[in-house]
Design a protein around this motif. Structure first.
Motif, mmCIF file in Angstrom:
data_model
loop_
_atom_site.group_PDB
_atom_site.id
_atom_site.type_symbol
_atom_site.label_atom_id
_atom_site.label_comp_id
_atom_site.label_asym_id
_atom_site.label_seq_id
_atom_site.Cartn_x
_atom_site.Cartn_y
_atom_site.Cartn_z
ATOM 1 N N GLU A 351 0.849 -1.197 0.000
ATOM 2 C CA GLU A 351 0.000 0.000 0.000
ATOM 3 C C GLU A 351 0.878 1.237 0.000
ATOM 4 O OE1 GLU A 351 -4.243 -0.002 1.993
ATOM 5 O OE2 GLU A 351 -2.784 -0.794 3.406
ATOM 6 N N PRO A 352 0.405 2.362 -0.531
ATOM 7 C CA PRO A 352 -0.894 2.489 -1.186
ATOM 8 C C PRO A 352 -0.877 1.916 -2.608
ATOM 9 C CG PRO A 352 0.281 4.549 -1.347
ATOM 10 C CD PRO A 352 1.145 3.641 -0.518
ATOM 11 N N GLN A 382 -6.108 3.176 -0.593
ATOM 12 C CA GLN A 382 -5.871 2.063 0.310
ATOM 13 C C GLN A 382 -6.651 0.829 -0.153
ATOM 14 O OE1 GLN A 382 -6.343 5.325 1.693
ATOM 15 N NE2 GLN A 382 -4.110 5.266 1.693
ATOM 16 N N ASN A 384 -8.340 -1.151 1.793
ATOM 17 C CA ASN A 384 -9.626 -1.120 2.495
ATOM 18 C C ASN A 384 -10.324 0.198 2.177
ATOM 19 O OD1 ASN A 384 -11.701 -1.856 4.193
ATOM 20 N ND2 ASN A 384 -10.625 -1.264 6.073
ATOM 21 N N SER A 385 -10.858 0.294 0.955
ATOM 22 C CA SER A 385 -11.333 1.586 0.455
ATOM 23 C C SER A 385 -12.815 1.634 0.175
ATOM 24 C CB SER A 385 -10.594 1.929 -0.844
ATOM 25 O OG SER A 385 -10.883 0.956 -1.830
ATOM 26 N N GLU A 426 -4.085 2.640 13.484
ATOM 27 C CA GLU A 426 -3.909 2.716 12.030
ATOM 28 C C GLU A 426 -5.016 2.005 11.268
ATOM 29 O OE1 GLU A 426 -0.577 1.414 8.677
ATOM 30 O OE2 GLU A 426 -0.036 1.465 10.809
ATOM 31 N N TYR A 429 -7.714 4.279 9.927
ATOM 32 C CA TYR A 429 -7.350 5.387 9.048
ATOM 33 C C TYR A 429 -8.245 5.466 7.812
ATOM 34 C CZ TYR A 429 -4.492 8.227 5.876
ATOM 35 O OH TYR A 429 -4.049 9.180 5.000
ATOM 36 N N SER A 430 -8.496 4.308 7.186
ATOM 37 C CA SER A 430 -9.300 4.300 5.956
ATOM 38 C C SER A 430 -10.794 4.395 6.232
ATOM 39 C CB SER A 430 -9.017 3.036 5.145
ATOM 40 O OG SER A 430 -9.387 1.880 5.879
#
Length: 652
Positions: A351-352, A382, A384-385, A426, A429-430
């Motif tokens: 990632e990214p 990311q 996990n988007s 963290e 974050y997404s």
């Protein structure tokens, strides 16, 4: 002497008769048309209402014509009337040509009166829904006729000035599933005085308003035969008719503009290619070739002259979190330079993930030159988007290239409300769209605008949202987008439009509003609200994910991004409202959009070419129109095991 007296007296009588006749003719210049056509339930009261209106006309000096003939809805005939009365009409009673004629009549300052089931009429004609002011939803049953009380709230209007403040009467009481926001209520039905109401404390039962150049009055009273011998009701109806007639001036058709919508049976759907793997976007060349992308990496072409479909190239991709091959557009000078622009995610470790906006050259025999690739810019996302990547491409008339990007934020932990998770771990974050859509220093959740140069680089056009700086990206034209999946550019004005696929919350809560899809318009740079607002700038609360508690609601005029994940400016411009917004349920503002669908996308502007000899060209009525659409996914499932495999693929 006697003869002279007789002659003088006779002359006097003739003059008096002449003056009386002249005044009568002048007084009866007002004329109304009572239209009583039904395509659904036929009310037994219709003959009684016709007779009552005719009597009102005789007593109040206006002429009354009656009909059930829709063919009388023409410019030539309607211009004779100061008002048209929809008398307990039901169903679809006018065709497209007749609807357009009636619209032109109202635009010419005509008047409209709707009685009772006039709101149970023409559900598929949005203009009429706004004119009449509401659509019928339900009424009590067993028995449908009941005594109830009406609170008259406007005692100044000509239709209600004579009524008591509390008006008790017996009728069939309508509840409504839609109210036009422009109506001016005259009286409200008290649902506490009968059983079966569904509008609660906001239940208008009679109203008026000016609409599209004309005047409209509606009363939901008037179901029963007995209504038309009831003095208070008849005076109420008379007042509505007089309001609709207005000052009885001649109609001004120079103000009319409506054209008939072409009949739907004039159009045929032709399937060009079947069995595609998530088709994403298409681009049409002037020579008849249609290039299109599939998420799994296929770049293909369909030749409309030969009806041939060909796979041009299959791109190796990162296929995680909804990434893949998405956007495509052709250079404005494609016929000369053969340049095609693609938005895709090439193979990369970790990632990214990077989306490339690249330019390629493609030959006239549909061979893609991979060595010609010029990477203009890259957008990091990311894994996990939540599959929110936008990815639509379009050029404006000045050669500027627009790219839509999604917020790249997973929506699932937010239960369909705004993803505002500011927890420090963290893994969260997404889950915070403040790091992307509301971040002036990030390319995600945006409409970007650049000017491609011949060498494969780009410059920044004048008039974007921000100058180049430490906390801003100069490529940004519009921000605050969730998933602007497909965009369209007006070829005359370069205004950009997009469909915004919204969140999935099913109801309003203290946390925030239910989910809405939007259609947005950007004539100039702006902040379009996400993730602080949705729909018509309905605000979310500052939600604490640790304690699951709601803070204050975000301020539309002064949105502030205080997220620790924000790398851009803290203070944002006031939020710009969309031009259309709608939930899963029936929209009170845009009922024509119906129920259920929620994947708003902008399609294409249509320009009519009168010199074209094409047999399949779209009618001139649609010249300059923006076509919008929603995605429909059809799955053919042959076994339960296959269904489980499909569901697993969708979830992962």
């Amino acid at each position: 002497m006697n003869f002279a007296f007789f002659s003088t007296r006779r002359t006097f009588l003739v003059i008096c008769l002449f003056l009386f006749t002249k005044s009568l003719i002048f007084a009866q210049t007002s004329r109304v048309l009572v239209f009583s056509k039904t395509k659904g339930w036929k009310h037994s009261c219709i003959p009684f209402s016709i007779k009552a209106i005719q009597k009102l006309g005789q007593e109040n000096s206006f002429m009354v014509d009656t009909t059930t003939n829709s063919a009388l809805f023409s410019d030539q005939n309607l211009q004779k009337y100061q008002a048209v009365i929809f008398n307990n009409t039901t169903g679809d009673v006018l065709n497209n040509e007749q609807q357009a004629a009636f619209e032109r009549y109202i635009q010419a300052s005509g008047g409209f009166v709707g009685i009772h089931s006039a709101t149970d009429t023409e559900y598929a004609w949005p203009w009429y829904g706004e004119l009449v002011g509401a659509y019928f939803g339900s009424h009590p049953n067993n028995s449908n006729i009941r005594k109830a009380s009406i609170d008259v709230t406007d005692n100044q209007h000509i239709s209600t000035a004579h009524l008591p403040a509390r008006w008790e009467r017996t009728d069939e009481w309508y509840s409504f599933k839609y109210f036009y926001h422009g109506i001016k209520p005259l009286a409200f039905l008290d649902e506490n005085t009968y059983e079966g109401g569904t509008n609660g404390g906001n239940h208008p039962i009679a109203w008026f308003h000016e609409y599209d150049g004309g005047r409209a009055f509606y009363t939901a009273n008037g179901h029963t035969d007995e209504s038309y011998s009831e003095p208070l009701y008849l005076q109420h109806l008379l007042g509505g008719i007089k309001y609709a007639i207005g000052n009885a001036n001649a109609l001004d058709y120079s103000k009319s503009y409506s054209k008939a919508v072409p009949e739907e049976n004039r159009f045929e759907k032709t399937v060009l290619v079947n069995d595609l793997n998530n088709p994403m976007e298409l681009a049409i060349a002037k020579d008849g070739r249609i290039f299109f992308t599939e998420l799994a990496g296929n770049l293909s072409v369909f030749n409309t002259k030969t009806n041939e479909h060909k796979l041009i190239h299959r791109f190796p991709l990162v296929m995680k979190g909804g990434t893949g091959l998405i956007g495509i557009t052709l250079d404005p000078n494609f016929e000369q330079n053969q340049w095609v622009y693609l938005y895709y995610s090439p193979p990369i470790e970790g990632e990214p993930i990077l989306f490339n906006l690249s330019r390629f050259t493609i030959s006239k025999n549909n061979v893609l030159d991979l060595s010609s690739e010029k990477v203009l810019l890259q957008v990091p996302v990311q894994i996990n988007s939540g599959s929110h990547h936008g990815g639509s491409l379009a050029f404006d008339k000045n050669g500027n290239l627009f790219l839509s990007t999604g917020d790249g934020t997973t929506p699932f932990p937010s239960d369909g409300y705004a993803p505002l998770d500011e927890r420090k771990d963290e893994k969260y974050y997404s889950m915070d769209a403040q790091r992307s859509a509301a971040n002036t220093n990030d390319l995600k959740g945006k409409i970007l605008r650049i000017h491609p140069e011949k060498d494969g680089t780009y410059t920044i056009p004048q008039g974007n949202m921000f100058p180049k700086g430490n906390q801003t990206k100069p490529e940004i034209f519009a921000m605050g987008c969730r998933n602007p999946y497909r965009i369209a550019i007006n070829p005359e004005t370069s205004t950009v439009y997009w469909g915004e696929i919204g969140p999935d919350a099913g109801e309003d809560k203290i946390r925030g509003p239910r989910g809405y899809d939007e259609f947005n318009q950007a004539k100039k740079p702006g902040f379009y609200g996400w993730p602080y607002f949705v729909g018509n700038n309905f605000p979310y609360s500052e939600w604490d994910f640790e304690t699951a508690t709601a803070g204050p609601k975000y301020d539309v005029e002064k949105p502030t991004n205080n997220s620790p994940n924000n790398t851009g400016l803290t203070k944002l411009p006031p939020a710009v409202a969309p031009i259309i917004w709608y939930p899963y349920s029936l929209s009170p503002d845009f009922p024509e959009l119906g129920l259920g669908g929620r994947s708003a996308m902008a399609g294409e502007f249509y320009t009519y070419d009168k010199n074209s000899t094409s047999k399949t060209k779209i009618p001139e009525y649609y010249n300059g129109a923006l076509f919008v659409f929603e995605m429909k996914i059809t799955l053919e499932v042959k076994s339960l095991c296959q269904l489980m495999e499909i569901l697993e693929d969708l979830l992962t």
